[in-house]
Design a protein around this motif. Sequence first.
Motif, PDB file in Angstrom:
ATOM      1  N   GLY A 169       7.189   4.712 -11.568  1.00  0.00           N
ATOM      2  CA  GLY A 169       6.176   5.661 -11.996  1.00  0.00           C
ATOM      3  C   GLY A 169       4.798   5.091 -12.195  1.00  0.00           C
ATOM      4  N   VAL A 170       4.554   3.874 -11.735  1.00  0.00           N
ATOM      5  CA  VAL A 170       3.258   3.217 -11.908  1.00  0.00           C
ATOM      6  C   VAL A 170       2.580   3.132 -10.548  1.00  0.00           C
ATOM      7  N   ARG A 200      13.949   7.049  -7.104  1.00  0.00           N
ATOM      8  CA  ARG A 200      13.218   6.262  -8.104  1.00  0.00           C
ATOM      9  C   ARG A 200      11.752   6.281  -7.702  1.00  0.00           C
ATOM     10  N   ASP A 201      10.882   6.546  -8.670  1.00  0.00           N
ATOM     11  CA  ASP A 201       9.459   6.732  -8.385  1.00  0.00           C
ATOM     12  C   ASP A 201       8.766   5.385  -8.210  1.00  0.00           C
ATOM     13  N   ASN A 230       6.225   9.480  -5.911  1.00  0.00           N
ATOM     14  CA  ASN A 230       6.485  10.884  -6.248  1.00  0.00           C
ATOM     15  C   ASN A 230       5.339  11.530  -7.001  1.00  0.00           C
ATOM     16  N   THR A 231       4.472  10.725  -7.604  1.00  0.00           N
ATOM     17  CA  THR A 231       3.512  11.275  -8.564  1.00  0.00           C
ATOM     18  C   THR A 231       2.062  10.904  -8.282  1.00  0.00           C
ATOM     19  N   ARG A 232       1.800   9.925  -7.422  1.00  0.00           N
ATOM     20  CA  ARG A 232       0.426   9.466  -7.230  1.00  0.00           C
ATOM     21  C   ARG A 232      -0.399  10.518  -6.491  1.00  0.00           C
ATOM     22  N   ILE A 288       0.874  -1.171   0.000  1.00  0.00           N
ATOM     23  CA  ILE A 288       0.000   0.000   0.000  1.00  0.00           C
ATOM     24  C   ILE A 288       0.912   1.222   0.000  1.00  0.00           C
ATOM     25  N   ALA A 289       0.714   2.115  -0.964  1.00  0.00           N
ATOM     26  CA  ALA A 289       1.645   3.232  -1.153  1.00  0.00           C
ATOM     27  C   ALA A 289       0.921   4.563  -1.130  1.00  0.00           C
TER      28      ALA A 289
END
Length: 220
Positions: free
Chosen positions: A142-143, A79-80, A85-87, A16-17
């Motif tokens: 990135g996913v 590293r994403d 970093n983007t969610r 879970i992120a």
Amino acid sequence: MTAAHRFPDFLDHVVIAGPSLPEVVARFAELTGVQAQPGGQHDIGTANALLRLTVPGEPDTRYLELIGLGPDRSAPAERDVFGVNTRDGIGVAAFCIRPEDLDAHAERLRAAGIEPHGIGDQSRRTPDGELLAWRLISPPSGVATSLEPFSIDWLASRHPASATAPAVELLGLSGRHPEPERLRARLAAAGVGLDVARGDEPALVLRLGTPRGEVEFSAL
């Protein structure tokens, strides 16, 4: 792992992120009534907290990893991983399997036309200073949500589930995907028999037994 193993036999851990680990831990505790145990810091700038995933009558060989940027981290992760970093928010991001032979597993993936994202060594230190080291077929960068598993070999390290005190009961893990038939074929090539239904967007659905009853979530 040569045949498609059914849930939960294939599972090592579920991830879970979210962008911030403290926020992930707080939200999970709010929903379940269980406070995750600090796990440690990763070299790339993320940190994690852990819970055992119990299955009645089976040994404690599975766990739940809550992950995000460390509490003192202001810069993005190097590293994403899992999209930290983007969610946009917190969600069930991925799951990990533990093949008997990681290199042989990578070759089976390549034979099925699936290129592994790269095999590498990683490590982290626990809060009490113990070094855990492992080899990993990495998840894609990135996913935010991946229904195709990444893979791990814990080498000589003790398994995290064996030293994690807080626990929740593992009731189910399933997926939703716009192309479920194609995804099932790719999962079978990875040795995973995961239930996948049709859905507008890729999603993992986790069901847990907790002090607050059964909890099912994809996004938190």
